[in-house]
Design a protein around this motif. Structure first.
Motif, PDB file in Angstrom:
ATOM      1  N   UNK A 142      13.322  -6.021  -5.104  1.00 30.50           N
ATOM      2  CA  UNK A 142      13.730  -5.196  -6.453  1.00 30.50           C
ATOM      3  C   UNK A 142      12.124  -4.963  -6.778  1.00 30.50           C
ATOM      4  N   UNK A 143      11.152  -5.840  -6.416  1.00 27.39           N
ATOM      5  CA  UNK A 143       9.988  -6.292  -7.458  1.00 27.39           C
ATOM      6  C   UNK A 143       9.246  -5.387  -6.200  1.00 27.39           C
ATOM      7  N   UNK A 144       9.225  -5.403  -4.949  1.00 28.12           N
ATOM      8  CA  UNK A 144       8.591  -5.088  -3.593  1.00 28.12           C
ATOM      9  C   UNK A 144       9.268  -3.667  -3.780  1.00 28.12           C
ATOM     10  N   UNK A 145       9.882  -2.391  -3.985  1.00 26.14           N
ATOM     11  CA  UNK A 145      10.379  -1.123  -3.899  1.00 26.14           C
ATOM     12  C   UNK A 145      10.100  -0.617  -5.161  1.00 26.14           C
ATOM     13  N   UNK A 146       9.964  -1.560  -6.310  1.00 24.83           N
ATOM     14  CA  UNK A 146       9.643  -0.947  -7.530  1.00 24.83           C
ATOM     15  C   UNK A 146       7.814  -1.276  -7.783  1.00 24.83           C
ATOM     16  N   UNK A 147       7.009  -1.857  -6.893  1.00 23.73           N
ATOM     17  CA  UNK A 147       5.771  -1.348  -6.849  1.00 23.73           C
ATOM     18  C   UNK A 147       5.139  -0.650  -5.536  1.00 23.73           C
ATOM     19  N   UNK A 148       5.874  -0.118  -4.509  1.00 23.01           N
ATOM     20  CA  UNK A 148       6.217   0.523  -4.102  1.00 23.01           C
ATOM     21  C   UNK A 148       6.179   2.363  -4.279  1.00 23.01           C
ATOM     22  N   UNK A 149       7.256   2.235  -5.157  1.00 27.80           N
ATOM     23  CA  UNK A 149       7.116   3.260  -6.439  1.00 27.80           C
ATOM     24  C   UNK A 149       6.088   4.001  -6.432  1.00 27.80           C
ATOM     25  N   UNK A 150       5.485   2.269  -7.565  1.00 28.69           N
ATOM     26  CA  UNK A 150       4.726   3.052  -8.227  1.00 28.69           C
ATOM     27  C   UNK A 150       3.112   3.259  -7.416  1.00 28.69           C
TER      28      UNK A 150
ATOM     29  N   UNK B 119      22.304  -6.466   0.697  1.00 29.29           N
ATOM     30  CA  UNK B 119      21.216  -5.842   1.667  1.00 29.29           C
ATOM     31  C   UNK B 119      20.244  -5.468   0.372  1.00 29.29           C
ATOM     32  N   UNK B 120      20.910  -5.285  -0.486  1.00 23.83           N
ATOM     33  CA  UNK B 120      19.681  -4.757  -2.017  1.00 23.83           C
ATOM     34  C   UNK B 120      19.937  -5.881  -3.221  1.00 23.83           C
ATOM     35  N   UNK B 121      20.195  -7.047  -2.792  1.00 23.45           N
ATOM     36  CA  UNK B 121      19.932  -7.736  -3.691  1.00 23.45           C
ATOM     37  C   UNK B 121      19.074  -9.333  -3.138  1.00 23.45           C
ATOM     38  N   UNK B 122      19.314  -9.485  -1.418  1.00 21.21           N
ATOM     39  CA  UNK B 122      19.029 -10.835  -1.689  1.00 21.21           C
ATOM     40  C   UNK B 122      17.289  -9.954   0.265  1.00 21.21           C
TER      41      UNK B 122
END
Length: 193
Positions: free
Chosen positions: A116-124, A109-112
């Protein structure tokens, strides 16, 4: 009878008398074959600059983000306390997410499924919206306007060449020389004799 003091080893060279000193061009060549390695240079084409930016953003991305974060943090300290607290809270959330990724390396779930880029972009984006809503937008935009050109200049001019040899390229833990001068080990040993 025991001999004390210096023990002379037998000579491995012939016992010819020493002739006149000869100038060795190979030694002079190695002295002038010194290369200065500079981590910065100008790219030859715009395409090379674009490739270098993409490669350096991937390699130095964390350092670039930390540089921008520190500058934003410093600008928020004097007057925007609530914005500063929200910035620190979102930083903690991002760090916890990255630690969760590291703690669960086999999680599908976390890796595939979740990128990760989407979550970090969302946090920004959430952080930027929080800063805008707390009236710290001017601090955010001035910080981005001041730091992004510095980051881009560094990403364009920085040449990331690894100056070490990987373990699989070295034999039995011995390091391979960085610059090969074309002189073999046999030639080096004959120079010493």
């Amino acid at each position: 009878m025991a001999s004390y003091g210096t023990i002379h080893r037998p000579s491995t060279t012939t016992s010819e008398p020493a002739s006149a000193p000869q100038t060795d061009n190979s030694k002079a060549k190695t002295r002038t074959d010194f290369k200065i390695i500079c981590p910065f240079n100008i790219p030859l084409t715009p395409e090379a600059a674009a490739v270098r930016i993409i490669r350096n953003l991937g390699y130095f991305g964390l350092y670039y983000a930390l540089f921008i974060w520190v500058i934003l943090f410093i600008t928020l300290v004097p007057k925007r306390k609530l914005s500063l607290i929200l910035l620190v809270a979102m930083t903690i959330v991002a760090c916890l997410y990255l630690l969760l990724l590291r703690a669960l390396p086999d999680s599908v779930v976390l890796h595939r499924i979740i990128d990760k880029r989407f979550v970090l972009f969302l946090l920004v984006v959430i952080t930027a919206v929080e800063l805008i809503l707390t009236r710290a937008a001017i601090h955010l935009f001035v910080t981005l306007a001041a730091t992004i050109p510095i980051v881009l200049v560094h990403a364009i001019f920085r040449v990331r060449e690894d100056l070490f040899v990987n373990e699989e390229a070295s034999a039995a833990g011995e390091l391979v020389p960085l610059v090969y001068n074309g002189v073999s080990e046999k030639d080096k040993s004959s120079d010493l004799v």
